[in-house]
Design a protein around this motif. Structure first.
Motif, PDB file in Angstrom:
ATOM      1  N   MET A   1       0.851  -1.193   0.000  1.00 39.87           N
ATOM      2  CA  MET A   1       0.000   0.000   0.000  1.00 39.87           C
ATOM      3  C   MET A   1       0.883   1.238   0.000  1.00 39.87           C
ATOM      4  N   SER A   2       0.719   2.086  -0.981  1.00 39.48           N
ATOM      5  CA  SER A   2       1.481   3.332  -1.036  1.00 39.48           C
ATOM      6  C   SER A   2       0.620   4.482  -0.530  1.00 39.48           C
ATOM      7  N   TYR A   3       1.291   5.570  -0.183  1.00 39.57           N
ATOM      8  CA  TYR A   3       0.574   6.765   0.261  1.00 39.57           C
ATOM      9  C   TYR A   3       0.041   7.527  -0.949  1.00 39.57           C
ATOM     10  N   SER A   4      -1.038   8.246  -0.759  1.00 38.21           N
ATOM     11  CA  SER A   4      -1.605   9.053  -1.838  1.00 38.21           C
ATOM     12  C   SER A   4      -2.032  10.406  -1.291  1.00 38.21           C
ATOM     13  N   LEU A   5      -2.099  11.372  -2.182  1.00 40.08           N
ATOM     14  CA  LEU A   5      -2.457  12.731  -1.791  1.00 40.08           C
ATOM     15  C   LEU A   5      -3.929  12.778  -1.400  1.00 40.08           C
ATOM     16  N   PRO A   6      -4.244  13.227  -0.189  1.00 41.40           N
ATOM     17  CA  PRO A   6      -5.655  13.284   0.206  1.00 41.40           C
ATOM     18  C   PRO A   6      -6.418  14.342  -0.575  1.00 41.40           C
ATOM     19  N   THR A   7      -7.656  14.033  -0.900  1.00 41.83           N
ATOM     20  CA  THR A   7      -8.531  15.011  -1.547  1.00 41.83           C
ATOM     21  C   THR A   7      -9.033  15.991  -0.497  1.00 41.83           C
ATOM     22  N   LEU A   8      -8.969  17.272  -0.823  1.00 41.99           N
ATOM     23  CA  LEU A   8      -9.442  18.281   0.122  1.00 41.99           C
ATOM     24  C   LEU A   8     -10.964  18.357   0.110  1.00 41.99           C
ATOM     25  N   ALA A   9     -11.532  18.710   1.246  1.00 38.60           N
ATOM     26  CA  ALA A   9     -12.987  18.831   1.371  1.00 38.60           C
ATOM     27  C   ALA A   9     -13.474  20.218   0.963  1.00 38.60           C
ATOM     28  N   TYR A  10     -12.605  21.017   0.362  1.00 35.97           N
ATOM     29  CA  TYR A  10     -12.921  22.394  -0.014  1.00 35.97           C
ATOM     30  C   TYR A  10     -12.082  22.756  -1.228  1.00 35.97           C
ATOM     31  N   ALA A  11     -12.501  23.789  -1.926  1.00 38.43           N
ATOM     32  CA  ALA A  11     -11.733  24.285  -3.065  1.00 38.43           C
ATOM     33  C   ALA A  11     -10.531  25.083  -2.570  1.00 38.43           C
ATOM     34  N   TYR A  12      -9.530  25.228  -3.428  1.00 39.67           N
ATOM     35  CA  TYR A  12      -8.317  25.936  -3.018  1.00 39.67           C
ATOM     36  C   TYR A  12      -8.586  27.385  -2.636  1.00 39.67           C
ATOM     37  N   ASP A  13      -9.629  27.985  -3.197  1.00 40.31           N
ATOM     38  CA  ASP A  13      -9.907  29.392  -2.890  1.00 40.31           C
ATOM     39  C   ASP A  13     -10.914  29.563  -1.756  1.00 40.31           C
ATOM     40  N   GLU A  14     -11.339  28.468  -1.153  1.00 38.44           N
ATOM     41  CA  GLU A  14     -12.442  28.535  -0.197  1.00 38.44           C
ATOM     42  C   GLU A  14     -12.034  29.120   1.153  1.00 38.44           C
ATOM     43  N   LEU A  15     -10.734  29.168   1.424  1.00 43.30           N
ATOM     44  CA  LEU A  15     -10.269  29.698   2.712  1.00 43.30           C
ATOM     45  C   LEU A  15      -9.822  31.154   2.600  1.00 43.30           C
ATOM     46  N   GLU A  16     -10.003  31.751   1.431  1.00 38.90           N
ATOM     47  CA  GLU A  16      -9.669  33.169   1.267  1.00 38.90           C
ATOM     48  C   GLU A  16     -10.646  34.026   2.068  1.00 38.90           C
ATOM     49  N   PRO A  17     -10.211  35.192   2.554  1.00 33.12           N
ATOM     50  CA  PRO A  17      -8.923  35.849   2.306  1.00 33.12           C
ATOM     51  C   PRO A  17      -7.811  35.426   3.267  1.00 33.12           C
ATOM     52  N   HIS A  18      -8.083  34.455   4.120  1.00 27.91           N
ATOM     53  CA  HIS A  18      -7.135  34.103   5.178  1.00 27.91           C
ATOM     54  C   HIS A  18      -5.967  33.279   4.645  1.00 27.91           C
ATOM     55  N   PHE A  19      -6.260  32.254   3.853  1.00 32.35           N
ATOM     56  CA  PHE A  19      -5.245  31.454   3.164  1.00 32.35           C
ATOM     57  C   PHE A  19      -5.543  31.557   1.665  1.00 32.35           C
ATOM     58  N   ASP A  20      -4.590  32.046   0.892  1.00 28.85           N
ATOM     59  CA  ASP A  20      -4.879  32.349  -0.510  1.00 28.85           C
ATOM     60  C   ASP A  20      -4.850  31.101  -1.393  1.00 28.85           C
ATOM     61  N   GLU A  21      -5.553  31.198  -2.503  1.00 26.86           N
ATOM     62  CA  GLU A  21      -5.716  30.069  -3.418  1.00 26.86           C
ATOM     63  C   GLU A  21      -4.380  29.569  -3.969  1.00 26.86           C
ATOM     64  N   LYS A  22      -3.516  30.476  -4.399  1.00 28.36           N
ATOM     65  CA  LYS A  22      -2.264  30.059  -5.029  1.00 28.36           C
ATOM     66  C   LYS A  22      -1.399  29.266  -4.060  1.00 28.36           C
ATOM     67  N   THR A  23      -1.275  29.767  -2.832  1.00 25.06           N
ATOM     68  CA  THR A  23      -0.484  29.048  -1.836  1.00 25.06           C
ATOM     69  C   THR A  23      -1.090  27.692  -1.535  1.00 25.06           C
ATOM     70  N   MET A  24      -2.390  27.640  -1.362  1.00 21.45           N
ATOM     71  CA  MET A  24      -3.041  26.372  -1.042  1.00 21.45           C
ATOM     72  C   MET A  24      -2.784  25.340  -2.131  1.00 21.45           C
ATOM     73  N   LYS A  25      -2.895  25.745  -3.386  1.00 24.34           N
ATOM     74  CA  LYS A  25      -2.711  24.803  -4.489  1.00 24.34           C
ATOM     75  C   LYS A  25      -1.281  24.303  -4.568  1.00 24.34           C
ATOM     76  N   ILE A  26      -0.311  25.215  -4.463  1.00 22.52           N
ATOM     77  CA  ILE A  26       1.097  24.814  -4.515  1.00 22.52           C
ATOM     78  C   ILE A  26       1.447  23.953  -3.302  1.00 22.52           C
ATOM     79  N   HIS A  27       0.983  24.364  -2.154  1.00 24.47           N
ATOM     80  CA  HIS A  27       1.280  23.650  -0.906  1.00 24.47           C
ATOM     81  C   HIS A  27       0.767  22.205  -0.975  1.00 24.47           C
ATOM     82  N   HIS A  28      -0.446  22.054  -1.469  1.00 25.50           N
ATOM     83  CA  HIS A  28      -1.068  20.730  -1.520  1.00 25.50           C
ATOM     84  C   HIS A  28      -0.485  19.876  -2.637  1.00 25.50           C
ATOM     85  N   THR A  29      -0.470  20.403  -3.854  1.00 22.90           N
ATOM     86  CA  THR A  29      -0.122  19.565  -5.014  1.00 22.90           C
ATOM     87  C   THR A  29       1.380  19.441  -5.257  1.00 22.90           C
ATOM     88  N   LYS A  30       2.172  20.351  -4.711  1.00 19.90           N
ATOM     89  CA  LYS A  30       3.619  20.308  -4.934  1.00 19.90           C
ATOM     90  C   LYS A  30       4.363  19.856  -3.678  1.00 19.90           C
TER      91      LYS A  30
END
Length: 207
Positions: A1-30
């Protein structure tokens, strides 16, 4: 069994303006994906490690061969930490119930807890994490370096406890939006903590 990237329960922009979309996407997918990719190379080479959850693995890193132990401390730790971090984010929840009562019991007030947590997060030199943990029948605020997790225990992480909430204070978590203003990022965290998830973790903590 290998590890896999968890699916988020929200869109990358859903935490704005507190956590921005670009950071969330890079942080999660990269960033998170890189930890997973690295850890999976060890699981492929040592199939006996693949039959347990990442939390189980980091609780007992002695199971990992010596030559890969630090590598998995960093990369399996990064996977475990980020997975918890994503799960614990949401806008619009409220600290209540047993967890609120425990926070007030052990810190005096919610505000005093938040101040102690913010101090721990801001004082972590370089990269690391701030945590609210359960230790026995008490709550505590701790911080760890790099991708260490309180589940690793004091001999490795310097702290111990069952994590209730986690905040990533690596620069990659906030620099695009907050630059060097880590304290502003830390304060923004209170707007996106999923207190429902934190309460579930508290209520289900090991005895």
């Amino acid at each position: 069994m290998s590890y896999s990237l968890p699916t988020l329960a929200y869109a990358y922009d859903e935490l704005e303006p507190h956590f921005d979309e670009k950071t969330m996407k890079i942080h999660h997918t990269k960033h998170h994906q890189t930890y997973i990719n690295n850890a999976n190379t060890v699981l492929e080479a040592y199939p006996n490690l693949a039959g347990q959850s990442v939390e189980e693995l980091i609780k007992d890193l002695n199971k990992v061969p010596d030559e890969k132990r630090t590598f998995m401390r960093n990369n399996a730790g990064g996977h475990a930490n980020h997975s918890m971090f994503w799960q614990g984010l949401k806008i619009g929840t409220t600290l209540a119930g047993n967890l609120k009562a425990a926070v007030e019991r052990d810190f005096g007030t919610v505000e005093e807890f938040q101040t102690k947590f913010e101090t721990a997060a801001a004082a972590r030199f370089g990269s690391g994490w701030a945590w609210l943990v359960s230790k026995g029948d008490k709550l505590a605020v701790v911080s760890t370096a790099n991708q260490d997790n309180p589940l690793m225990g004091e001999a490795i992480a310097g702290v111990s406890g069952y994590p209730i909430i986690a905040l990533d204070v690596w620069e990659h978590a906030y620099y695009l939006q907050y630059q060097n203003r880590r304290p502003d990022y830390i304060k923004a965290f209170w707007n996106v903590v999923d207190w429902d998830v934190a309460s579930e973790r508290y209520n289900e903590r090991p005895s």
